[in-house]
Design an enzyme around this catalytic site. Sequence first.
Site, PDB file in Angstrom:
ATOM      1  N   THR A   1       0.866  -1.191   0.000  1.00 16.31           N
ATOM      2  CA  THR A   1       0.000   0.000   0.000  1.00 16.31           C
ATOM      3  C   THR A   1       0.900   1.238   0.000  1.00 16.31           C
ATOM      4  O   THR A   1       1.590   1.510   0.985  1.00 16.31           O
ATOM      5  CB  THR A   1      -0.916   0.030   1.229  1.00 16.31           C
TER       6      THR A   1
ATOM      7  N   LYS B   1      -6.990   1.987  -3.022  1.00 14.92           N
ATOM      8  CA  LYS B   1      -6.614   1.325  -1.766  1.00 14.92           C
ATOM      9  C   LYS B   1      -6.590   2.340  -0.613  1.00 14.92           C
ATOM     10  O   LYS B   1      -7.037   2.057   0.494  1.00 14.92           O
ATOM     11  CB  LYS B   1      -5.240   0.664  -1.946  1.00 14.92           C
TER      12      LYS B   1
ATOM     13  N   LYS C   1       0.084   5.154   8.322  1.00 15.11           N
ATOM     14  CA  LYS C   1       0.700   5.529   7.035  1.00 15.11           C
ATOM     15  C   LYS C   1      -0.381   5.706   5.965  1.00 15.11           C
ATOM     16  O   LYS C   1      -0.360   6.670   5.192  1.00 15.11           O
ATOM     17  CB  LYS C   1       1.699   4.430   6.640  1.00 15.11           C
TER      18      LYS C   1
HETATM   19  N1  LIG Z   1      -1.353  -6.528   7.487  1.00 14.67           N
HETATM   20  C1  LIG Z   1      -2.474  -6.242   6.815  1.00 14.67           C
HETATM   21  O1  LIG Z   1      -3.603  -6.531   7.284  1.00 14.67           O
HETATM   22  C2  LIG Z   1      -2.436  -5.572   5.497  1.00 14.67           C
HETATM   23  C3  LIG Z   1      -1.323  -4.869   5.062  1.00 14.67           C
HETATM   24  N2  LIG Z   1      -1.345  -4.234   3.842  1.00 14.67           N
HETATM   25  C4  LIG Z   1      -0.175  -3.501   3.363  1.00 14.67           C
HETATM   26  O2  LIG Z   1       0.783  -4.501   2.969  1.00 14.67           O
HETATM   27  C5  LIG Z   1       2.112  -4.027   3.196  1.00 14.67           C
HETATM   28  C6  LIG Z   1       2.860  -5.016   4.101  1.00 14.67           C
HETATM   29  O3  LIG Z   1       2.136  -5.119   5.331  1.00 14.67           O
HETATM   30  P1  LIG Z   1       2.528  -6.181   6.478  1.00 14.67           P
HETATM   31  O4  LIG Z   1       2.990  -7.455   5.861  1.00 14.67           O
HETATM   32  O5  LIG Z   1       1.392  -6.186   7.411  1.00 14.67           O
HETATM   33  O6  LIG Z   1       3.771  -5.414   7.139  1.00 14.67           O
HETATM   34  P2  LIG Z   1       5.018  -5.959   7.990  1.00 14.67           P
HETATM   35  O7  LIG Z   1       5.457  -4.788   8.798  1.00 14.67           O
HETATM   36  O8  LIG Z   1       4.681  -7.230   8.663  1.00 14.67           O
HETATM   37  O9  LIG Z   1       6.113  -6.283   6.844  1.00 14.67           O
HETATM   38  C7  LIG Z   1       6.771  -5.254   6.169  1.00 14.67           C
HETATM   39  C8  LIG Z   1       7.764  -5.831   5.184  1.00 14.67           C
HETATM   40  O10 LIG Z   1       8.462  -4.737   4.544  1.00 14.67           O
HETATM   41  C9  LIG Z   1       9.871  -4.946   4.701  1.00 14.67           C
HETATM   42  N3  LIG Z   1      10.579  -3.663   4.735  1.00 14.67           N
HETATM   43  C10 LIG Z   1      10.319  -2.592   5.523  1.00 14.67           C
HETATM   44  N4  LIG Z   1      11.172  -1.581   5.242  1.00 14.67           N
HETATM   45  C11 LIG Z   1      11.998  -2.035   4.265  1.00 14.67           C
HETATM   46  C12 LIG Z   1      13.074  -1.465   3.542  1.00 14.67           C
HETATM   47  N5  LIG Z   1      13.487  -0.209   3.768  1.00 14.67           N
HETATM   48  N6  LIG Z   1      13.689  -2.218   2.607  1.00 14.67           N
HETATM   49  C13 LIG Z   1      13.266  -3.483   2.359  1.00 14.67           C
HETATM   50  N7  LIG Z   1      12.260  -4.085   2.993  1.00 14.67           N
HETATM   51  C14 LIG Z   1      11.612  -3.363   3.942  1.00 14.67           C
HETATM   52  C15 LIG Z   1      10.008  -5.715   5.995  1.00 14.67           C
HETATM   53  O11 LIG Z   1      11.270  -6.320   6.058  1.00 14.67           O
HETATM   54  P3  LIG Z   1      11.921  -6.719   7.487  1.00 14.67           P
HETATM   55  O12 LIG Z   1      11.354  -8.066   7.833  1.00 14.67           O
HETATM   56  O13 LIG Z   1      13.366  -6.740   7.234  1.00 14.67           O
HETATM   57  O14 LIG Z   1      11.518  -5.656   8.480  1.00 14.67           O
HETATM   58  C16 LIG Z   1       8.848  -6.701   5.832  1.00 14.67           C
HETATM   59  O15 LIG Z   1       9.188  -7.741   4.952  1.00 14.67           O
HETATM   60  C17 LIG Z   1       1.956  -2.608   3.790  1.00 14.67           C
HETATM   61  O16 LIG Z   1       2.050  -1.681   2.746  1.00 14.67           O
HETATM   62  C18 LIG Z   1       0.534  -2.636   4.391  1.00 14.67           C
HETATM   63  O17 LIG Z   1      -0.026  -1.331   4.470  1.00 14.67           O
HETATM   64  C19 LIG Z   1      -2.419  -4.328   2.990  1.00 14.67           C
HETATM   65  C20 LIG Z   1      -3.525  -5.033   3.350  1.00 14.67           C
HETATM   66  C21 LIG Z   1      -3.628  -5.684   4.644  1.00 14.67           C
HETATM   67  O1  LIG Z   2      -4.796  -2.660   4.435  1.00 23.26           O
HETATM   68  C1  LIG Z   2      -5.371  -3.272   5.301  1.00 23.26           C
HETATM   69  C2  LIG Z   2      -6.537  -4.095   5.115  1.00 23.26           C
HETATM   70  O2  LIG Z   2      -7.031  -4.694   6.111  1.00 23.26           O
HETATM   71  O3  LIG Z   2      -7.035  -4.169   3.978  1.00 23.26           O
END
Ligand SMILES: NC(=O)C1=CN([C@@H]2O[C@H](COP(=O)(O)OP(=O)(O)OC[C@H]3O[C@@H](n4cnc5c(N)ncnc54)[C@H](OP(=O)(O)O)[C@@H]3O)[C@@H](O)[C@H]2O)C=CC1
Ligand SMILES: O=CC(=O)O
Length: 279
Positions: A95, A154, A222
């Site tokens: 996102t 989104k 965010k």
């Molecule tokens: N959780 C949810 O319910 C939902 C989330 N989303 C969106 O999906 C995306 C991921 O969410 P989610 O999995 O929950 O988040 P997490 O915080 O669990 O995972 C984030 C991921 O991004 C990586 N990351 C962060 N910063 C960097 C960087 N500078 N360089 C490389 N890799 C990086 C992390 O790596 P590392 O392990 O090294 O920290 C990790 O793999 C977000 O954009 C969120 O808004 C969308 C729908 C639903």
């Molecule tokens: O981005 C978050 C979700 O629940 O969708």
Amino acid sequence: MEVGFLGLGIMGKAMATNLLRHGFRVTVWNRTLAKCQELAALGATVGETPASVVSKCRYTIAMLSDPSAALSVVFDKDGVLEQIGSGKGYVDMSTVDAATSTKISEAVKQKGGAFLEAPVSGSKKPAEDGQLVILAAGDKSFFLGEIGNGAKMKLVVNMVMGSMMNSLSEGLCLADKSGLSPQTLLDVLDLGAIANPMFKLKGPTMLQGSYSPAFPLKHQQKDMRLALALGDENAVAMPVSAAANEAFKKARSLGLGDQDFSAVYEVVKGAGGSGSGQP
Ligand SMILES: NC(=O)C1=CN([C@@H]2O[C@H](COP(=O)(O)OP(=O)(O)OC[C@H]3O[C@@H](n4cnc5c(N)ncnc54)[C@H](OP(=O)(O)O)[C@@H]3O)[C@@H](O)[C@H]2O)C=CC1
Ligand SMILES: O=CC(=O)O
């Protein structure tokens, strides 16, 4: 077919696991490489850099935390751009805002690759169950049109979701303080016109004070921030969302950023947590 997957957080891990379950060969990469081990145990190959994953795979999917992570994985040294090219596709499911998506799309296309933005609606459980709603836009897409529209859609959806979560929190508090049972409020909400899966899923755990992260609060904040910026660009007044954003910011400042976004209930209750509040 070999599919690459960059980013194994809450969502990425579940999504990559599903690809493996459905017979795809998957090469994974995560900034914190140790997180790849669980996927390797399920049969994934581990790539050392985003570039090495793209070099091996025809299609690479990314699921990263925010715009800066999405840009870094593409543009930094050993990034996606070093190996993307003709015959290869890059799908960013993170996102982000439309500007980030457009920047990545242009760079990928300039190298001859294809790009899709495909943010998802859903959370940890829908990701595990293969039930995410994908908001796709880009090459060969007939859904939302030009690149940027997937990101915008989104953000609008999550802006509504963040405001609803604050409203539910206030409702639970108001019920409690005015001598009503918050659980009964949940039961009544579930019977009426505003019944929805989020209230049904999160309400009971909020009443237990349980915030194991499915969608981390720092990511919800965010998304509110990016949606409010979209509102600025388009001169759309969004006082409800702005107030909701303040509550999520307060929650982050109290160290709740890594908890589930429903932890904003603690702020509304006036309790709060402790910690750094850093994303
Ligand atoms: N959780 C949810 O319910 C939902 C989330 N989303 C969106 O999906 C995306 C991921 O969410 P989610 O999995 O929950 O988040 P997490 O915080 O669990 O995972 C984030 C991921 O991004 C990586 N990351 C962060 N910063 C960097 C960087 N500078 N360089 C490389 N890799 C990086 C992390 O790596 P590392 O392990 O090294 O920290 C990790 O793999 C977000 O954009 C969120 O808004 C969308 C729908 C639903
Ligand atoms: O981005 C978050 C979700 O629940 O969708």
